[in-house]
Motif scaffolding. Structure first.
Motif, PDB file in Angstrom:
ATOM      1  N   ASP A  87       0.863  -1.186   0.000  1.00 35.44           N
ATOM      2  CA  ASP A  87       0.000   0.000   0.000  1.00 35.44           C
ATOM      3  C   ASP A  87       0.897   1.233   0.000  1.00 35.44           C
ATOM      4  OD1 ASP A  87      -1.715   2.090   0.437  1.00 35.44           O
ATOM      5  OD2 ASP A  87      -2.440   1.386   2.395  1.00 35.44           O
ATOM      6  N   PRO A  88       0.928   1.995  -1.089  1.00 37.89           N
ATOM      7  CA  PRO A  88       1.866   3.130  -1.181  1.00 37.89           C
ATOM      8  C   PRO A  88       1.600   4.247  -0.183  1.00 37.89           C
ATOM      9  CG  PRO A  88       0.355   3.113  -3.044  1.00 37.89           C
ATOM     10  CD  PRO A  88       0.141   1.825  -2.325  1.00 37.89           C
ATOM     11  N   ASP A  89       0.448   4.236   0.479  1.00 38.76           N
ATOM     12  CA  ASP A  89       0.169   5.242   1.508  1.00 38.76           C
ATOM     13  C   ASP A  89       0.746   4.848   2.866  1.00 38.76           C
ATOM     14  OD1 ASP A  89      -1.201   6.827  -0.284  1.00 38.76           O
ATOM     15  OD2 ASP A  89      -3.147   5.939   0.186  1.00 38.76           O
ATOM     16  N   SER A  90       1.312   3.657   2.970  1.00 32.68           N
ATOM     17  CA  SER A  90       1.798   3.156   4.248  1.00 32.68           C
ATOM     18  C   SER A  90       3.319   3.181   4.320  1.00 32.68           C
ATOM     19  CB  SER A  90       1.288   1.727   4.477  1.00 32.68           C
ATOM     20  OG  SER A  90       1.847   0.853   3.511  1.00 32.68           O
ATOM     21  N   SER A  91       3.858   2.720   5.445  1.00 31.05           N
ATOM     22  CA  SER A  91       5.303   2.687   5.666  1.00 31.05           C
ATOM     23  C   SER A  91       5.938   1.529   4.899  1.00 31.05           C
ATOM     24  CB  SER A  91       5.590   2.540   7.166  1.00 31.05           C
ATOM     25  OG  SER A  91       6.954   2.228   7.386  1.00 31.05           O
ATOM     26  N   PHE A  92       6.931   1.838   4.083  1.00 35.76           N
ATOM     27  CA  PHE A  92       7.642   0.804   3.333  1.00 35.76           C
ATOM     28  C   PHE A  92       8.449  -0.072   4.285  1.00 35.76           C
ATOM     29  CE2 PHE A  92      11.329  -0.432   0.548  1.00 35.76           C
ATOM     30  CZ  PHE A  92      10.621  -1.358  -0.202  1.00 35.76           C
ATOM     31  N   TYR A  93       9.033   0.528   5.315  1.00 32.32           N
ATOM     32  CA  TYR A  93       9.811  -0.245   6.279  1.00 32.32           C
ATOM     33  C   TYR A  93       8.919  -1.236   7.032  1.00 32.32           C
ATOM     34  CZ  TYR A  93      14.129   2.434   5.731  1.00 32.32           C
ATOM     35  OH  TYR A  93      15.285   2.994   5.237  1.00 32.32           O
ATOM     36  N   ALA A  94       7.707  -0.822   7.383  1.00 27.91           N
ATOM     37  CA  ALA A  94       6.785  -1.729   8.067  1.00 27.91           C
ATOM     38  C   ALA A  94       6.401  -2.892   7.146  1.00 27.91           C
ATOM     39  CB  ALA A  94       5.537  -0.971   8.508  1.00 27.91           C
ATOM     40  N   TYR A  95       6.222  -2.612   5.860  1.00 25.40           N
ATOM     41  CA  TYR A  95       5.914  -3.671   4.889  1.00 25.40           C
ATOM     42  C   TYR A  95       7.062  -4.679   4.821  1.00 25.40           C
ATOM     43  CZ  TYR A  95       5.786  -5.777   0.206  1.00 25.40           C
ATOM     44  OH  TYR A  95       5.829  -6.657  -0.852  1.00 25.40           O
ATOM     45  N   LEU A  96       8.289  -4.185   4.729  1.00 23.75           N
ATOM     46  CA  LEU A  96       9.442  -5.089   4.653  1.00 23.75           C
ATOM     47  C   LEU A  96       9.572  -5.925   5.927  1.00 23.75           C
ATOM     48  CD1 LEU A  96      12.176  -2.765   3.073  1.00 23.75           C
ATOM     49  CD2 LEU A  96      10.782  -4.485   1.913  1.00 23.75           C
ATOM     50  N   ARG A  97       9.371  -5.276   7.059  1.00 25.38           N
ATOM     51  CA  ARG A  97       9.567  -5.953   8.340  1.00 25.38           C
ATOM     52  C   ARG A  97       8.440  -6.941   8.641  1.00 25.38           C
ATOM     53  NH1 ARG A  97       9.934  -1.660  11.043  1.00 25.38           N
ATOM     54  NH2 ARG A  97       7.763  -1.523  11.743  1.00 25.38           N
ATOM     55  N   GLU A  98       7.207  -6.513   8.492  1.00 23.71           N
ATOM     56  CA  GLU A  98       6.068  -7.312   8.930  1.00 23.71           C
ATOM     57  C   GLU A  98       5.576  -8.299   7.877  1.00 23.71           C
ATOM     58  OE1 GLU A  98       3.260  -4.347  10.076  1.00 23.71           O
ATOM     59  OE2 GLU A  98       4.653  -3.422  11.526  1.00 23.71           O
ATOM     60  N   ARG A  99       5.683  -7.931   6.610  1.00 19.23           N
ATOM     61  CA  ARG A  99       5.168  -8.803   5.551  1.00 19.23           C
ATOM     62  C   ARG A  99       6.239  -9.755   5.010  1.00 19.23           C
ATOM     63  NH1 ARG A  99       0.636  -8.162   2.018  1.00 19.23           N
ATOM     64  NH2 ARG A  99       0.434 -10.144   0.901  1.00 19.23           N
ATOM     65  N   LEU A 100       7.474  -9.243   4.913  1.00 22.32           N
ATOM     66  CA  LEU A 100       8.522 -10.032   4.268  1.00 22.32           C
ATOM     67  C   LEU A 100       9.628 -10.481   5.226  1.00 22.32           C
ATOM     68  CD1 LEU A 100       8.928  -7.942   0.981  1.00 22.32           C
ATOM     69  CD2 LEU A 100       7.442  -9.900   1.403  1.00 22.32           C
ATOM     70  N   GLY A 101       9.601  -9.988   6.459  1.00 23.55           N
ATOM     71  CA  GLY A 101      10.608 -10.408   7.425  1.00 23.55           C
ATOM     72  C   GLY A 101      11.993  -9.845   7.183  1.00 23.55           C
ATOM     73  N   VAL A 102      12.089  -8.742   6.431  1.00 26.69           N
ATOM     74  CA  VAL A 102      13.381  -8.113   6.156  1.00 26.69           C
ATOM     75  C   VAL A 102      13.764  -7.231   7.343  1.00 26.69           C
ATOM     76  CG1 VAL A 102      14.647  -6.535   4.662  1.00 26.69           C
ATOM     77  CG2 VAL A 102      13.026  -8.159   3.668  1.00 26.69           C
ATOM     78  N   ARG A 103      14.977  -7.404   7.827  1.00 25.90           N
ATOM     79  CA  ARG A 103      15.485  -6.594   8.941  1.00 25.90           C
ATOM     80  C   ARG A 103      16.693  -5.799   8.470  1.00 25.90           C
ATOM     81  NH1 ARG A 103      11.318  -8.060  10.571  1.00 25.90           N
ATOM     82  NH2 ARG A 103      10.766  -9.027  12.567  1.00 25.90           N
TER      83      ARG A 103
END
Length: 268
Positions: free
Chosen positions: A187-203
């Motif tokens: 969702d482009p209106d949301s935080s990209f970092y939260a997407y990476l962390r919560e959806r994809l597990g990227v730290r």
């Protein structure tokens, strides 16, 4: 400060007082040169700073005509003083008038998203999507992301908002091969970092960041809603995950009148 038109107002040699503390962020001796001759616009600016403190955030500043009459100077002198206060972020335009601006946003220089940084200050973060497209990485960007020059990257461009005020412009580049569903899942209106962390597990583990001052291009100024002459703070960031792999290359442009950056330093 009533002076005959065209004369230099009298300003004390040391407006803050002998040995007085000028206060955090203020220049020593209030910027008065050693020879003691003060430009008229600077004397007016000093008076306006006191007026700004009295009016408080959101207070309406009198018109140039009224200020020129109050201080007994030409309107161009008032205009120059107001211009400096606008560039410093003490004032901002509202419609056809000028009002006292609130404090600058303080963004930490750390691996914290824009969203988190703005929320910590009690402001509401937001983003407005300009575009999300695929393009070849090219030699320079490919080298930074450890991919081939002809490998595709996502380019995500968004206007940054704080309480619905446009304050910056952000361009993010990530490899399509690593994030193939970005255009469908994020969702482009949301935080990209939260997407990476919560959806994809990227730290994220580390980042290299460079800051410089620039002027916005005509396109950037139009998107952010500022005059082209307004100084901007430009941040370049290359972030890596816990495995040392490059995750993103980000170019963030922030309004110099609305942002400052903070960091914590410690000795060895």
């Amino acid at each position: 400060m009533q002076q005959p038109h065209g004369t230099t107002p009298d300003v004390p040699e040391d407006p803050v007082g002998e040995g007085a503390d000028p206060g955090p962020g203020r220049p020593v001796r209030a910027g008065i040169p050693e020879h003691g001759r003060v430009p008229k616009y600077y004397a007016v600016k000093t008076e306006l700073e006191a007026l700004v403190d009295q009016l408080g955030e959101g207070g309406a500043v009198p018109t140039e005509r009224d200020l020129a009459a109050r201080y007994g100077v030409a309107r161009e002198t008032v205009r120059q003083a107001l211009r400096e206060l606008l560039l410093q972020g003490r004032l901002r335009r509202r419609g056809r008038g000028t009002v006292v601006a609130g404090p600058k946003l303080e963004q930490p220089l750390s691996l914290v998203s824009y969203t988190e940084g703005v929320r910590r200050q009690g402001r509401v973060p937001g983003r407005s999507l300009i575009g999300l497209d695929r393009r070849p990485a090219g030699q320079v960007l490919g080298g930074q992301l450890d991919i081939a020059a002809d490998d595709p990257v996502w380019h995500l461009e968004r206007v940054l908002l704080a309480d619905d005020e446009r304050v910056g412009l952000e361009s993010t580049y990530v490899p399509v091969a690593r994030f193939p569903a970005l255009d469908r899942e994020f969702d482009p209106d949301s935080s990209f970092y939260a997407y990476l962390r919560e959806r994809l597990g990227v730290r994220f583990a580390t980042a290299e960041e460079k800051i410089e001052t620039v002027l916005a291009t005509p396109r950037e100024a139009l998107l952010i809603g500022t005059p082209p002459a307004l100084p901007m703070l430009l941040l370049h960031r290359l972030s890596r995950d816990t495995g040392g792999r490059p995750v993103e290359r980000v170019r963030s442009l922030y309004r110099g009148d609305r942002f400052s950056f903070t960091t914590r330093l410690s000795g060895d």
